[in-house]
Enzyme design. Structure first.
Site, PDB file in Angstrom:
ATOM      1  N   GLN A   1     -44.623  11.897  -9.420  1.00 39.83           N
ATOM      2  CA  GLN A   1     -45.803  11.907  -8.537  1.00 39.83           C
ATOM      3  C   GLN A   1     -46.214  10.487  -8.139  1.00 39.83           C
ATOM      4  OE1 GLN A   1     -47.458  14.137  -6.819  1.00 39.83           O
ATOM      5  NE2 GLN A   1     -46.157  15.810  -7.506  1.00 39.83           N
ATOM      6  N   SER A   2     -45.244   9.605  -7.992  1.00 39.30           N
ATOM      7  CA  SER A   2     -45.542   8.205  -7.677  1.00 39.30           C
ATOM      8  C   SER A   2     -46.171   8.031  -6.290  1.00 39.30           C
ATOM      9  CB  SER A   2     -44.242   7.395  -7.746  1.00 39.30           C
ATOM     10  OG  SER A   2     -44.416   6.129  -7.149  1.00 39.30           O
ATOM     11  N   ASN A   3     -47.329   7.395  -6.278  1.00 39.29           N
ATOM     12  CA  ASN A   3     -47.964   7.047  -4.996  1.00 39.29           C
ATOM     13  C   ASN A   3     -47.212   5.903  -4.328  1.00 39.29           C
ATOM     14  OD1 ASN A   3     -50.390   8.754  -5.341  1.00 39.29           O
ATOM     15  ND2 ASN A   3     -50.714   7.395  -7.092  1.00 39.29           N
TER      16      ASN A   3
END
Ligand code: PLP
Length: 323
Positions: free
Chosen positions: A73-75
Site C-alpha cells: 500500500q505504498s503511497n
C-alpha cells in the site's frame, strides 16, 4: 538556498488551515495543518514534492523508465507511478508482500496508472530490486532508480523548499509534528529550518523504525541536503527529534490509537488521515497533547503528508465497523 532543477507538477503552495474544533476538543494547544495531502498528483502526498526534483534528474539522465520499491500500500509507489505516467516513462514497482486477489487502495491506483508490479518478500526486496533493474537495463529500457521513499538528498531537498513555502505563508508555529519513516521529509525540513533560521521545533513521529536509527540517518541526510544546496551543515543525531513510542504493533498495523485519531480528525474537522502514517502521527500528537508535553497556548502545526488512498485498502475494512 540554491535552486535545484525541478519539474513543476505539484499543486503548490498547499494550504495551511487552522483546526479550531479539534483544538477546542483536545484543549491546551492551537492546532493547524499543512495540507500536503493536497499536492495534486493522483491523490497527492509528500512524495509528490520529492518527485518534482527526482524527475528533473531522471530527464537529465535520459532515462526511459522508473523503478522503485515499497510496501503493497505504498503511497510513494503510487505517486511515482503517476509521475511516470505524467511524463511518459514506463514504471516498475517492486512490492514487498503477497499479491492480493483483488486490487484496492494504492494498489488499485498503481494498476490504473499503468505500473508493472513485481512481488517479493520483505527480506528479498533489495535483491529483487537490483535484479529487476538489471533485467530492464539489459532489455534497453534505461531504468532510473528512485530510492525508497524518494529519500536521497535530491528528494529530501524538496522539504527544505517546503519549509520555505510554509514560512512564506506567514506561518510561524512553535512546533511542527509529522510522520517520519524513510526520513527524507524530516531531513529536508531540518535542513531548511537551519538554513532559513526557523526557530520552531520539528518532531517526527516514527511510523516503524527505532528513533536512534532514524536520528542518525536523518542527520546525515540533512547534511547531504545542505551540500547539494551549496551550504555546509553539521547535524548530529542527537539534534534530530524523533519519538518512536507510537509504533504500536508495527508498520501498517492499525490499532485503537490510530482509529481514534482518524475519527477525531474526520469528525471535528472533516479532515481525512490515513491508517498507516498520518493516523499514527496524529495519534502520537494527541497523546502528547493529553499528557502535557506542550505548554498551554503552544502553536502546533501538523504537517499532513497524505496517504488517504490506503483508507480504501481492503485490509483496513475494520474502519467501516460502526462505533
Ligand atoms: C512516505 C510517507 C511518510 C513518511 O515520509 P518520509 O519522507 O519517508 O519519512 C509520511 N506520510 C505518508 C502519507 C507517506 O506516504
Amino acid at each position: 538556498m540554491k535552486k535545484l532543477p525541478r519539474l513543476r507538477f505539484a499543486h503548490l503552495p498547499t494550504p495551511v488551515e487552522p483546526l479550531p474544533r479539534l483544538s477546542a476538543k483536545l484543549g491546551a494547544v492551537k492546532l493547524s495543518a499543512k495540507r500536503d495531502d493536497q499536492t495534486g498528483l493522483a491523490f497527492g502526498g509528500n512524495k509528490t514534492r520529492k518527485l518534482e526534483y527526482l524527475l528533473a534528474e531522471v530527464q537529465a539522465n535520459d532515462a526511459r523508465s522508473l523503478i522503485t520499491a515499497g510496501a503493497a500500500q505504498s503511497n510513494h509507489c503510487r505517486q511515482t507511478a503517476a509521475a511516470a505516467a505524467r511524463f511518459g516513462f514506463d514504471c516498475v514497482l517492486v512490492l514487498a508482500g503477497e499479491a492480493p486477489t483483488t486490487l484496492s487502495g494504492n494498489l488499485l491506483l498503481d494498476h490504473l496508472l499503468g505500473a508493472e508490479l513485481v512481488w517479493t518478500s520483505p527480506a528479498e526486496r533489495d535483491l529483487t530490486l537490483e535484479e529487476t533493474f538489471a533485467t530492464w537495463q539489459a532489455a534497453g529500457r534505461r531504468p532510473y532508480l528512485i530510492p525508497y521513499g524518494g529519500s536521497n538528498p535530491t528528494g529530501a531537498a524538496a522539504y527544505a523548499y517546503a519549509l520555505e513555502e510554509l514560512l512564506s505563508q506567514g506561518a510561524r508555529p512553535d512546533w511542527i509534528v509529522f510522520a517520519t519513516s524513510s526520513g527524507g521529509t524530516q531531513a529536508g525540513l531540518v535542513a531548511g529550518a537551519r538554513l532559513l533560521g526557523f526557530e520552531g521545533r520539528l518532531l517526527g513521529i516514527s511510523v516503524d523504525e527505532p528513533a536512534a536509527l532514524l536520528q542518525g540517518r536523518i542527520a546525515s541526510l540533512a547534511n547531504q541536503v545542505g551540500e547539494i544546496l551549496g551550504e555546509s551543515l553539521s547535524f548530529q543525531a542527537g539534534e534530530i527529534r524523533v519519538n518512536d513510542s507510537y509504533r504500536g504493533a508495527g508498520y501498517g498495523m492499525m490499532g485503537q490509537a490510530e482509529q481514534e485519531a482518524l475519527l477525531l480528525f474526520a469528525r471535528q474537522e472533516g479532515l481525512l488521515l490515513d491508517p498507516v502514517y498520518t493516523g499514527r502521527a496524529a495519534a502520537g500528537l494527541i497523546d502528547l497533547i493529553r499528557t502535557g508535553f506542550f505548554n498551554p497556548g503552544t502553536e502546533v502545526l501538523f504537517w499532513h503528508t497524505g496517504g488517504s488512498p490506503a483508507l480504501f485498502a481492503g485490509r483496513y475494512r475494520q474502519l467501516g465497523i460502526r462505533q
